[in-house]
Design a protein around this motif. Structure first.
Motif, PDB file in Angstrom:
ATOM      1  N   ILE A   1       0.831  -1.204   0.000  1.00  0.00           N
ATOM      2  CA  ILE A   1       0.000   0.000   0.000  1.00  0.00           C
ATOM      3  C   ILE A   1       0.862   1.249   0.000  1.00  0.00           C
ATOM      4  CG2 ILE A   1      -1.669   1.344   1.334  1.00  0.00           C
ATOM      5  CD1 ILE A   1      -2.862  -1.336   2.287  1.00  0.00           C
ATOM      6  N   ARG A   2       1.785   1.316   0.937  1.00  0.00           N
ATOM      7  CA  ARG A   2       2.603   2.530   1.058  1.00  0.00           C
ATOM      8  C   ARG A   2       3.465   2.746  -0.183  1.00  0.00           C
ATOM      9  NH1 ARG A   2       3.729   5.776   5.431  1.00  0.00           N
ATOM     10  NH2 ARG A   2       5.430   7.238   5.027  1.00  0.00           N
ATOM     11  N   ALA A   3       4.175   1.713  -0.622  1.00  0.00           N
ATOM     12  CA  ALA A   3       5.071   1.859  -1.769  1.00  0.00           C
ATOM     13  C   ALA A   3       4.295   2.153  -3.042  1.00  0.00           C
ATOM     14  CB  ALA A   3       5.917   0.600  -1.936  1.00  0.00           C
ATOM     15  N   GLY A   4       3.165   1.454  -3.226  1.00  0.00           N
ATOM     16  CA  GLY A   4       2.376   1.653  -4.441  1.00  0.00           C
ATOM     17  C   GLY A   4       1.779   3.037  -4.528  1.00  0.00           C
ATOM     18  N   LEU A   5       1.247   3.530  -3.428  1.00  0.00           N
ATOM     19  CA  LEU A   5       0.652   4.859  -3.442  1.00  0.00           C
ATOM     20  C   LEU A   5       1.721   5.940  -3.566  1.00  0.00           C
ATOM     21  CD1 LEU A   5      -2.217   4.560  -0.802  1.00  0.00           C
ATOM     22  CD2 LEU A   5      -2.377   4.447  -3.293  1.00  0.00           C
ATOM     23  N   GLN A   6       2.836   5.763  -2.884  1.00  0.00           N
ATOM     24  CA  GLN A   6       3.899   6.765  -3.008  1.00  0.00           C
ATOM     25  C   GLN A   6       4.473   6.794  -4.416  1.00  0.00           C
ATOM     26  OE1 GLN A   6       6.667   6.147   0.347  1.00  0.00           O
ATOM     27  NE2 GLN A   6       5.751   7.985   1.236  1.00  0.00           N
ATOM     28  N   ALA A   7       4.516   5.644  -5.081  1.00  0.00           N
ATOM     29  CA  ALA A   7       4.987   5.605  -6.469  1.00  0.00           C
ATOM     30  C   ALA A   7       4.058   6.387  -7.384  1.00  0.00           C
ATOM     31  CB  ALA A   7       5.103   4.161  -6.947  1.00  0.00           C
ATOM     32  N   CYS A   8       2.798   6.526  -6.963  1.00  0.00           N
ATOM     33  CA  CYS A   8       1.803   7.270  -7.743  1.00  0.00           C
ATOM     34  C   CYS A   8       1.659   8.709  -7.261  1.00  0.00           C
ATOM     35  CB  CYS A   8       0.443   6.580  -7.658  1.00  0.00           C
ATOM     36  SG  CYS A   8       0.406   4.902  -8.308  1.00  0.00           S
ATOM     37  N   GLY A   9       2.416   9.080  -6.241  1.00  0.00           N
ATOM     38  CA  GLY A   9       2.310  10.425  -5.706  1.00  0.00           C
ATOM     39  C   GLY A   9       1.028  10.675  -4.951  1.00  0.00           C
ATOM     40  N   VAL A  10       0.519   9.631  -4.291  1.00  0.00           N
ATOM     41  CA  VAL A  10      -0.766   9.698  -3.594  1.00  0.00           C
ATOM     42  C   VAL A  10      -0.543   9.392  -2.115  1.00  0.00           C
ATOM     43  CG1 VAL A  10      -3.051   8.624  -3.402  1.00  0.00           C
ATOM     44  CG2 VAL A  10      -2.058   9.061  -5.652  1.00  0.00           C
ATOM     45  N   GLY A  11      -1.315  10.023  -1.248  1.00  0.00           N
ATOM     46  CA  GLY A  11      -1.233   9.772   0.180  1.00  0.00           C
ATOM     47  C   GLY A  11      -2.308   8.818   0.657  1.00  0.00           C
ATOM     48  N   ALA A  12      -2.308   8.547   1.953  1.00  0.00           N
ATOM     49  CA  ALA A  12      -3.305   7.648   2.547  1.00  0.00           C
ATOM     50  C   ALA A  12      -3.449   7.957   4.027  1.00  0.00           C
ATOM     51  CB  ALA A  12      -2.901   6.182   2.357  1.00  0.00           C
ATOM     52  N   GLN A  13      -4.609   7.619   4.557  1.00  0.00           N
ATOM     53  CA  GLN A  13      -4.842   7.721   5.986  1.00  0.00           C
ATOM     54  C   GLN A  13      -4.200   6.527   6.692  1.00  0.00           C
ATOM     55  OE1 GLN A  13      -6.343  10.469   7.455  1.00  0.00           O
ATOM     56  NE2 GLN A  13      -6.069  11.200   5.351  1.00  0.00           N
ATOM     57  N   LYS A  14      -4.052   6.642   7.992  1.00  0.00           N
ATOM     58  CA  LYS A  14      -3.395   5.583   8.742  1.00  0.00           C
ATOM     59  C   LYS A  14      -4.240   4.304   8.720  1.00  0.00           C
ATOM     60  CE  LYS A  14      -5.134   6.120  13.473  1.00  0.00           C
ATOM     61  NZ  LYS A  14      -4.751   6.326  14.886  1.00  0.00           N
ATOM     62  N   LEU A  15      -3.544   3.180   8.877  1.00  0.00           N
ATOM     63  CA  LEU A  15      -4.183   1.880   9.025  1.00  0.00           C
ATOM     64  C   LEU A  15      -3.635   1.211  10.267  1.00  0.00           C
ATOM     65  CD1 LEU A  15      -3.963   0.374   5.413  1.00  0.00           C
ATOM     66  CD2 LEU A  15      -5.994   1.331   6.506  1.00  0.00           C
ATOM     67  N   VAL A  16      -4.474   0.464  10.957  1.00  0.00           N
ATOM     68  CA  VAL A  16      -4.002  -0.392  12.049  1.00  0.00           C
ATOM     69  C   VAL A  16      -4.069  -1.826  11.558  1.00  0.00           C
ATOM     70  CG1 VAL A  16      -4.542   1.163  13.941  1.00  0.00           C
ATOM     71  CG2 VAL A  16      -6.317  -0.357  13.071  1.00  0.00           C
TER      72      VAL A  16
END
Length: 204
Positions: free
Chosen positions: A99-114
């Motif tokens: 999730i983190r690597a894929g979204l950062q590769a797209c220049g997109v952020g995300a909310q926290k996950l537990v």
């Protein structure tokens, strides 16, 4: 028992952790599966080649994802499915890393996950020769016949979570994790411009 969570599994196109090409999600309420979500995905542009080794594992070919959404375009629906639930994955560091690597590769952020890891849970509640997903799922009473199908793997992960909670006598999934002597982890929220994760830096 109020064992509520979402199980997740990704398949990737190549050695870059963020190259998601399929996702499966399973929502569990009171220890029972109530909903599922599955989709093929186009990996982030620039990281979307398909390595023969990966294809040999999951059987997904590049032509199969040509009309699928890019990972960043699909993620809002994935995030909506997860909501505020605890996320379980088998080897969770990998799937959360996707999730983190894929979204950062797209220049997109995300909310926290537990999240929590069913490999770690399985090591606490079973005595097995291997704690890989097929073995752990079998111990939980789930026959995984389509390993590396993302939805089938998410279902197997869910079965392990439910069975672990039952064996530990826990009334919630978080309680099960804690009774096993483990901790719930957090993927911190991130936004465009934040420092890139190691997986993305190494893939540049």
């Amino acid at each position: 028992m109020a064992v509520d969570f979402v199980a997740i599994d990704f398949e990737t196109a190549n050695g870059f952790r963020g190259s998601a090409c399929a996702v499966g999600l399973v929502r569990v309420r009171d220890g029972a599966v109530v909903d599922t979500y599955a989709s093929l995905l186009q990996p982030p542009a620039g990281f979307d080649h398909f390595d023969p080794r990966n294809v040999s594992i999951h059987g997904i070919h590049p032509e199969q994802v040509e009309t699928a959404p890019r990972f960043a375009d699909a993620y809002p629906e994935i995030a909506e499915f997860i909501g505020g639930d605890l996320v379980l994955a088998h080897n969770a560091a990998f799937d959360i890393g996707v999730i983190r690597a894929g979204l950062q590769a797209c220049g997109v952020g995300a909310q926290k996950l537990v999240y929590a890891c069913t490999v770690q849970l399985a090591r606490k509640v079973y005595d097995l020769m291997s704690y890989s997903l097929p073995f752990a799922a079998h111990a939980a009473g789930f026959d995984l016949t389509s390993h590396h199908d993302a939805l089938a793997d998410a279902r197997a992960c869910a079965a392990i979570g439910v069975d672990a909670a039952r064996r530990l006598g826990a009334s919630t999934m978080t309680e099960a994790v804690e009774q096993a002597g483990l901790q719930v982890s957090t993927m911190a929220s991130f936004k465009p411009g934040d420092p890139e994760c190691k997986a993305l830096r190494d893939a540049r």
